[in-house]
Design a protein around this motif. Structure first.
Motif, PDB file in Angstrom:
ATOM      1  N   ALA A  99     -36.819 -84.728 -71.403  1.00 59.00           N
ATOM      2  CA  ALA A  99     -37.967 -85.444 -70.848  1.00 59.00           C
ATOM      3  C   ALA A  99     -37.631 -86.092 -69.505  1.00 59.00           C
ATOM      4  O   ALA A  99     -38.358 -85.922 -68.521  1.00 59.00           O
ATOM      5  CB  ALA A  99     -38.450 -86.497 -71.834  1.00 59.00           C
ATOM      6  N   VAL A 100     -36.542 -86.844 -69.457  1.00 58.09           N
ATOM      7  CA  VAL A 100     -36.179 -87.567 -68.231  1.00 58.09           C
ATOM      8  C   VAL A 100     -35.886 -86.584 -67.101  1.00 58.09           C
ATOM      9  O   VAL A 100     -36.370 -86.745 -65.973  1.00 58.09           O
ATOM     10  CB  VAL A 100     -34.991 -88.516 -68.491  1.00 58.09           C
ATOM     11  CG1 VAL A 100     -34.439 -89.074 -67.192  1.00 58.09           C
ATOM     12  CG2 VAL A 100     -35.431 -89.651 -69.428  1.00 58.09           C
ATOM     13  N   ARG A 101     -35.117 -85.553 -67.389  1.00 60.74           N
ATOM     14  CA  ARG A 101     -34.791 -84.548 -66.364  1.00 60.74           C
ATOM     15  C   ARG A 101     -36.070 -83.898 -65.836  1.00 60.74           C
ATOM     16  O   ARG A 101     -36.277 -83.772 -64.624  1.00 60.74           O
ATOM     17  CB  ARG A 101     -33.840 -83.506 -66.946  1.00 60.74           C
ATOM     18  CG  ARG A 101     -33.377 -82.457 -65.969  1.00 60.74           C
ATOM     19  CD  ARG A 101     -32.287 -81.534 -66.511  1.00 60.74           C
ATOM     20  NE  ARG A 101     -32.536 -81.030 -67.861  1.00 60.74           N
ATOM     21  CZ  ARG A 101     -31.927 -81.478 -68.965  1.00 60.74           C
ATOM     22  NH1 ARG A 101     -31.028 -82.450 -68.899  1.00 60.74           N
ATOM     23  NH2 ARG A 101     -32.207 -80.951 -70.137  1.00 60.74           N
ATOM     24  N   THR A 102     -36.963 -83.509 -66.739  1.00 57.66           N
ATOM     25  CA  THR A 102     -38.209 -82.848 -66.349  1.00 57.66           C
ATOM     26  C   THR A 102     -39.090 -83.769 -65.524  1.00 57.66           C
ATOM     27  O   THR A 102     -39.645 -83.353 -64.498  1.00 57.66           O
ATOM     28  CB  THR A 102     -38.965 -82.363 -67.604  1.00 57.66           C
ATOM     29  OG1 THR A 102     -38.117 -81.473 -68.334  1.00 57.66           O
ATOM     30  CG2 THR A 102     -40.258 -81.674 -67.238  1.00 57.66           C
ATOM     31  N   LEU A 103     -39.255 -85.001 -65.967  1.00 56.63           N
ATOM     32  CA  LEU A 103     -40.109 -85.941 -65.233  1.00 56.63           C
ATOM     33  C   LEU A 103     -39.576 -86.200 -63.835  1.00 56.63           C
ATOM     34  O   LEU A 103     -40.345 -86.236 -62.871  1.00 56.63           O
ATOM     35  CB  LEU A 103     -40.251 -87.245 -66.018  1.00 56.63           C
ATOM     36  CG  LEU A 103     -41.093 -87.134 -67.292  1.00 56.63           C
ATOM     37  CD1 LEU A 103     -40.908 -88.367 -68.160  1.00 56.63           C
ATOM     38  CD2 LEU A 103     -42.560 -86.912 -66.955  1.00 56.63           C
ATOM     39  N   ARG A 104     -38.278 -86.374 -63.715  1.00 50.15           N
ATOM     40  CA  ARG A 104     -37.702 -86.616 -62.381  1.00 50.15           C
ATOM     41  C   ARG A 104     -37.862 -85.399 -61.478  1.00 50.15           C
ATOM     42  O   ARG A 104     -38.115 -85.545 -60.280  1.00 50.15           O
ATOM     43  CB  ARG A 104     -36.250 -87.046 -62.509  1.00 50.15           C
ATOM     44  CG  ARG A 104     -36.132 -88.473 -63.015  1.00 50.15           C
ATOM     45  CD  ARG A 104     -34.720 -88.972 -62.985  1.00 50.15           C
ATOM     46  NE  ARG A 104     -34.677 -90.389 -63.327  1.00 50.15           N
ATOM     47  CZ  ARG A 104     -33.636 -90.974 -63.889  1.00 50.15           C
ATOM     48  NH1 ARG A 104     -32.546 -90.282 -64.159  1.00 50.15           N
ATOM     49  NH2 ARG A 104     -33.675 -92.261 -64.164  1.00 50.15           N
ATOM     50  N   GLU A 105     -37.708 -84.199 -62.032  1.00 50.47           N
ATOM     51  CA  GLU A 105     -37.881 -82.984 -61.228  1.00 50.47           C
ATOM     52  C   GLU A 105     -39.342 -82.768 -60.840  1.00 50.47           C
ATOM     53  O   GLU A 105     -39.634 -82.312 -59.734  1.00 50.47           O
ATOM     54  CB  GLU A 105     -37.377 -81.761 -62.004  1.00 50.47           C
ATOM     55  CG  GLU A 105     -35.877 -81.702 -62.137  1.00 50.47           C
ATOM     56  CD  GLU A 105     -35.411 -80.607 -63.113  1.00 50.47           C
ATOM     57  OE1 GLU A 105     -36.267 -79.876 -63.680  1.00 50.47           O
ATOM     58  OE2 GLU A 105     -34.185 -80.497 -63.304  1.00 50.47           O
ATOM     59  N   ARG A 137     -37.486 -75.503 -73.118  1.00 47.52           N
ATOM     60  CA  ARG A 137     -38.500 -75.150 -72.117  1.00 47.52           C
ATOM     61  C   ARG A 137     -39.889 -75.596 -72.566  1.00 47.52           C
ATOM     62  O   ARG A 137     -40.668 -76.132 -71.768  1.00 47.52           O
ATOM     63  CB  ARG A 137     -38.504 -73.648 -71.843  1.00 47.52           C
ATOM     64  CG  ARG A 137     -39.532 -73.274 -70.753  1.00 47.52           C
ATOM     65  CD  ARG A 137     -39.620 -71.793 -70.493  1.00 47.52           C
ATOM     66  NE  ARG A 137     -39.993 -70.999 -71.643  1.00 47.52           N
ATOM     67  CZ  ARG A 137     -41.236 -70.901 -72.139  1.00 47.52           C
ATOM     68  NH1 ARG A 137     -42.233 -71.584 -71.606  1.00 47.52           N
ATOM     69  NH2 ARG A 137     -41.482 -70.135 -73.184  1.00 47.52           N
ATOM     70  N   LEU A 138     -40.191 -75.398 -73.848  1.00 51.02           N
ATOM     71  CA  LEU A 138     -41.501 -75.819 -74.350  1.00 51.02           C
ATOM     72  C   LEU A 138     -41.668 -77.340 -74.283  1.00 51.02           C
ATOM     73  O   LEU A 138     -42.744 -77.831 -73.939  1.00 51.02           O
ATOM     74  CB  LEU A 138     -41.704 -75.313 -75.780  1.00 51.02           C
ATOM     75  CG  LEU A 138     -41.834 -73.796 -75.912  1.00 51.02           C
ATOM     76  CD1 LEU A 138     -41.771 -73.378 -77.376  1.00 51.02           C
ATOM     77  CD2 LEU A 138     -43.112 -73.298 -75.254  1.00 51.02           C
ATOM     78  N   LEU A 139     -40.600 -78.062 -74.581  1.00 47.64           N
ATOM     79  CA  LEU A 139     -40.678 -79.516 -74.486  1.00 47.64           C
ATOM     80  C   LEU A 139     -40.848 -79.946 -73.030  1.00 47.64           C
ATOM     81  O   LEU A 139     -41.671 -80.813 -72.721  1.00 47.64           O
ATOM     82  CB  LEU A 139     -39.433 -80.161 -75.106  1.00 47.64           C
ATOM     83  CG  LEU A 139     -39.443 -81.681 -75.160  1.00 47.64           C
ATOM     84  CD1 LEU A 139     -40.638 -82.212 -75.943  1.00 47.64           C
ATOM     85  CD2 LEU A 139     -38.133 -82.175 -75.771  1.00 47.64           C
ATOM     86  N   ALA A 140     -40.102 -79.327 -72.130  1.00 51.30           N
ATOM     87  CA  ALA A 140     -40.255 -79.640 -70.698  1.00 51.30           C
ATOM     88  C   ALA A 140     -41.683 -79.344 -70.238  1.00 51.30           C
ATOM     89  O   ALA A 140     -42.257 -80.119 -69.456  1.00 51.30           O
ATOM     90  CB  ALA A 140     -39.236 -78.843 -69.876  1.00 51.30           C
ATOM     91  N   ASP A 141     -42.264 -78.242 -70.729  1.00 53.24           N
ATOM     92  CA  ASP A 141     -43.654 -77.909 -70.368  1.00 53.24           C
ATOM     93  C   ASP A 141     -44.610 -79.035 -70.760  1.00 53.24           C
ATOM     94  O   ASP A 141     -45.555 -79.334 -70.024  1.00 53.24           O
ATOM     95  CB  ASP A 141     -44.096 -76.614 -71.044  1.00 53.24           C
ATOM     96  CG  ASP A 141     -43.471 -75.363 -70.440  1.00 53.24           C
ATOM     97  OD1 ASP A 141     -42.866 -75.442 -69.349  1.00 53.24           O
ATOM     98  OD2 ASP A 141     -43.581 -74.297 -71.091  1.00 53.24           O
ATOM     99  N   CYS A 142     -44.372 -79.669 -71.917  1.00 51.21           N
ATOM    100  CA  CYS A 142     -45.220 -80.794 -72.335  1.00 51.21           C
ATOM    101  C   CYS A 142     -45.249 -81.879 -71.260  1.00 51.21           C
ATOM    102  O   CYS A 142     -46.321 -82.356 -70.870  1.00 51.21           O
ATOM    103  CB  CYS A 142     -44.702 -81.417 -73.630  1.00 51.21           C
ATOM    104  SG  CYS A 142     -44.998 -80.469 -75.113  1.00 51.21           S
ATOM    105  N   TYR A 143     -44.074 -82.281 -70.813  1.00 58.72           N
ATOM    106  CA  TYR A 143     -43.988 -83.363 -69.838  1.00 58.72           C
ATOM    107  C   TYR A 143     -44.551 -82.950 -68.480  1.00 58.72           C
ATOM    108  O   TYR A 143     -45.273 -83.719 -67.839  1.00 58.72           O
ATOM    109  CB  TYR A 143     -42.544 -83.870 -69.732  1.00 58.72           C
ATOM    110  CG  TYR A 143     -42.144 -84.649 -70.963  1.00 58.72           C
ATOM    111  CD1 TYR A 143     -42.479 -85.991 -71.096  1.00 58.72           C
ATOM    112  CD2 TYR A 143     -41.482 -84.041 -72.023  1.00 58.72           C
ATOM    113  CE1 TYR A 143     -42.151 -86.708 -72.236  1.00 58.72           C
ATOM    114  CE2 TYR A 143     -41.140 -84.745 -73.171  1.00 58.72           C
ATOM    115  CZ  TYR A 143     -41.476 -86.076 -73.271  1.00 58.72           C
ATOM    116  OH  TYR A 143     -41.159 -86.787 -74.399  1.00 58.72           O
TER     117      TYR A 143
END
Length: 171
Positions: free
Chosen positions: A134-140, A92-98
């Motif tokens: 990263a890829v999942r988060t950016l696409r979402e 979650r913290l990494l997704a928050d970065c992106y």
């Protein structure tokens, strides 16, 4: 959604002159260090550290934006990724970065952003897992931030670039 592309290249994150912003895999104090932070601060010059002083410290998952100083980009976005196995929940913290980086880029009117593999170096996050987050988060997140239409992952080695491309192809 407008066209949104993600690409992977092997190269130097501090030398992406065709991108509006580059992302610094920062430390909490936003100061020069090793790896990505050292390369970006060296390329940007001492004015970057001076600007960063007022914006530090940051917590894992947070992002701040600065000017690019001596770099050809418009901005640098600084993200503090999680230390794998220490800062939890790391995904979650990494997704928050992106997400936060994309939000800042969109708010600044930027259309292109170059990312390193945040947390995958000295912070110990397994590369393939970090890139999948990263890829999942950016696409979402992309539909929420329509100004940004191009993301580039800049990986240090050709082997890392191949891992990135495999993650993109799979997802």
């Amino acid at each position: 959604m407008t066209d949104f592309t993600i690409e992977c290249i092997q190269g130097d994150i501090a030398h992406q002159p065709d991108m509006d912003a580059v992302v610094n895999a920062a430390n909490a104090r936003l100061m020069p260090g090793g790896g990505v932070a050292g390369a970006i601060h060296a390329a940007a010059g001492p004015g970057l550290a001076e600007e960063c002083r007022a914006k530090a410290p940051v917590k894992p998952g947070e992002a701040v934006i600065t000017g690019a100083h001596d770099m050809p980009n418009a901005h640098i976005i600084h993200c503090l990724g999680p230390v794998y196995g220490v800062d939890e929940p790391s995904d979650r913290l990494l997704a928050d970065c992106y997400r936060n980086a994309l939000r800042l880029a969109d708010q600044a009117g930027l259309t292109s952003v170059a990312f390193p593999a945040i947390s995958a170096g000295a912070f110990g996050y397994p590369l393939e897992d970090a890139l999948a987050v990263a890829v999942r988060t950016l696409r979402e997140a992309a539909p929420k931030y329509p100004r940004v239409n191009k993301v580039r992952f800049v990986l240090f080695s050709e082997g890392d670039r191949r891992v990135c491309q495999a993650v993109l192809d799979r997802m």
